[in-house]
Design a protein around this motif. Structure first.
Motif, mmCIF file in Angstrom:
data_model
loop_
_atom_site.group_PDB
_atom_site.id
_atom_site.type_symbol
_atom_site.label_atom_id
_atom_site.label_comp_id
_atom_site.label_asym_id
_atom_site.label_seq_id
_atom_site.Cartn_x
_atom_site.Cartn_y
_atom_site.Cartn_z
ATOM 1 N N ASP A 32 0.831 -1.212 0.000
ATOM 2 C CA ASP A 32 0.000 0.000 0.000
ATOM 3 C C ASP A 32 0.863 1.259 0.000
ATOM 4 O O ASP A 32 0.558 2.230 -0.698
ATOM 5 C CB ASP A 32 -0.933 0.015 1.211
ATOM 6 C CG ASP A 32 -2.044 -1.010 1.104
ATOM 7 O OD1 ASP A 32 -2.358 -1.449 -0.021
ATOM 8 O OD2 ASP A 32 -2.598 -1.370 2.162
ATOM 9 N N ARG A 33 1.927 1.246 0.770
ATOM 10 C CA ARG A 33 2.831 2.398 0.843
ATOM 11 C C ARG A 33 3.452 2.677 -0.521
ATOM 12 O O ARG A 33 3.510 3.820 -0.976
ATOM 13 C CB ARG A 33 3.911 2.133 1.885
ATOM 14 C CG ARG A 33 4.698 3.342 2.285
ATOM 15 C CD ARG A 33 5.653 3.053 3.425
ATOM 16 N NE ARG A 33 4.955 2.576 4.614
ATOM 17 C CZ ARG A 33 5.232 1.443 5.256
ATOM 18 N NH1 ARG A 33 6.212 0.669 4.851
ATOM 19 N NH2 ARG A 33 4.553 1.078 6.309
ATOM 20 N N GLN A 34 3.913 1.643 -1.185
ATOM 21 C CA GLN A 34 4.547 1.820 -2.496
ATOM 22 C C GLN A 34 3.537 2.260 -3.560
ATOM 23 O O GLN A 34 3.869 3.038 -4.449
ATOM 24 C CB GLN A 34 5.255 0.537 -2.930
ATOM 25 C CG GLN A 34 6.452 0.193 -2.087
ATOM 26 C CD GLN A 34 7.502 1.272 -2.093
ATOM 27 O OE1 GLN A 34 7.780 1.889 -3.124
ATOM 28 N NE2 GLN A 34 8.083 1.533 -0.937
ATOM 29 N N ARG A 35 2.315 1.757 -3.472
ATOM 30 C CA ARG A 35 1.280 2.161 -4.428
ATOM 31 C C ARG A 35 0.975 3.651 -4.323
ATOM 32 O O ARG A 35 0.697 4.293 -5.329
ATOM 33 C CB ARG A 35 0.011 1.355 -4.233
ATOM 34 C CG ARG A 35 0.113 -0.067 -4.777
ATOM 35 C CD ARG A 35 -1.194 -0.817 -4.597
ATOM 36 N NE ARG A 35 -2.318 -0.179 -5.237
ATOM 37 C CZ ARG A 35 -2.708 -0.375 -6.502
ATOM 38 N NH1 ARG A 35 -2.031 -1.228 -7.236
ATOM 39 N NH2 ARG A 35 -3.731 0.245 -7.001
ATOM 40 N N THR A 36 1.038 4.201 -3.115
ATOM 41 C CA THR A 36 0.770 5.629 -2.969
ATOM 42 C C THR A 36 1.886 6.479 -3.575
ATOM 43 O O THR A 36 1.652 7.630 -3.919
ATOM 44 C CB THR A 36 0.589 6.027 -1.490
ATOM 45 O OG1 THR A 36 1.778 5.740 -0.775
ATOM 46 C CG2 THR A 36 -0.589 5.324 -0.868
ATOM 47 N N SER A 40 2.602 6.737 -12.172
ATOM 48 C CA SER A 40 1.925 6.430 -13.428
ATOM 49 C C SER A 40 1.266 5.054 -13.330
ATOM 50 O O SER A 40 1.595 4.259 -12.456
ATOM 51 C CB SER A 40 2.933 6.436 -14.581
ATOM 52 O OG SER A 40 3.801 5.331 -14.476
ATOM 53 N N PRO A 41 0.348 4.785 -14.242
ATOM 54 C CA PRO A 41 -0.260 3.451 -14.265
ATOM 55 C C PRO A 41 0.753 2.330 -14.491
ATOM 56 O O PRO A 41 0.598 1.231 -13.972
ATOM 57 C CB PRO A 41 -1.256 3.533 -15.426
ATOM 58 C CG PRO A 41 -1.579 4.983 -15.545
ATOM 59 C CD PRO A 41 -0.304 5.700 -15.172
ATOM 60 N N ILE A 47 4.538 -2.375 -9.559
ATOM 61 C CA ILE A 47 4.490 -2.587 -8.107
ATOM 62 C C ILE A 47 3.579 -3.768 -7.783
ATOM 63 O O ILE A 47 3.932 -4.639 -6.977
ATOM 64 C CB ILE A 47 4.015 -1.307 -7.400
ATOM 65 C CG1 ILE A 47 5.109 -0.239 -7.481
ATOM 66 C CG2 ILE A 47 3.626 -1.575 -5.957
ATOM 67 C CD1 ILE A 47 4.652 1.155 -7.116
ATOM 68 N N ASP A 48 2.419 -3.816 -8.416
ATOM 69 C CA ASP A 48 1.497 -4.926 -8.179
ATOM 70 C C ASP A 48 2.114 -6.260 -8.575
ATOM 71 O O ASP A 48 1.957 -7.257 -7.867
ATOM 72 C CB ASP A 48 0.183 -4.706 -8.936
ATOM 73 C CG ASP A 48 -0.650 -3.599 -8.319
ATOM 74 O OD1 ASP A 48 -0.389 -3.211 -7.153
ATOM 75 O OD2 ASP A 48 -1.566 -3.113 -9.002
#
Length: 55
Positions: A32-36, A40-41, A47-48
């Motif tokens: 979650d931290r890295q996704r924030t 860009s998409p 990351i996912d």
């Protein structure tokens, strides 16, 4: 609103009894931290992919 719910659940949630549960919870927090931080998409997709492989 979802972020606020995650903060409260992480603060007041019980500690998992097993180390595997603690490891998974730590991975999800970092995910979650890295996704924030993604800009860009394409960053989100990368990351996912990285974190999905670790689970």
């Amino acid at each position: 609103m979802t972020t606020l719910a995650k903060v409260f659940s992480s603060m007041f949630d019980r500690q998992p009894l097993d180390s595997e549960g603690a490891r998974r919870r730590q991975i999800h927090r970092e995910w979650d931290r890295q996704r924030t931080l993604a800009v860009s998409p394409a960053d989100l997709a990368e990351i996912d992919a990285i974190f999905a492989r670790s689970l």
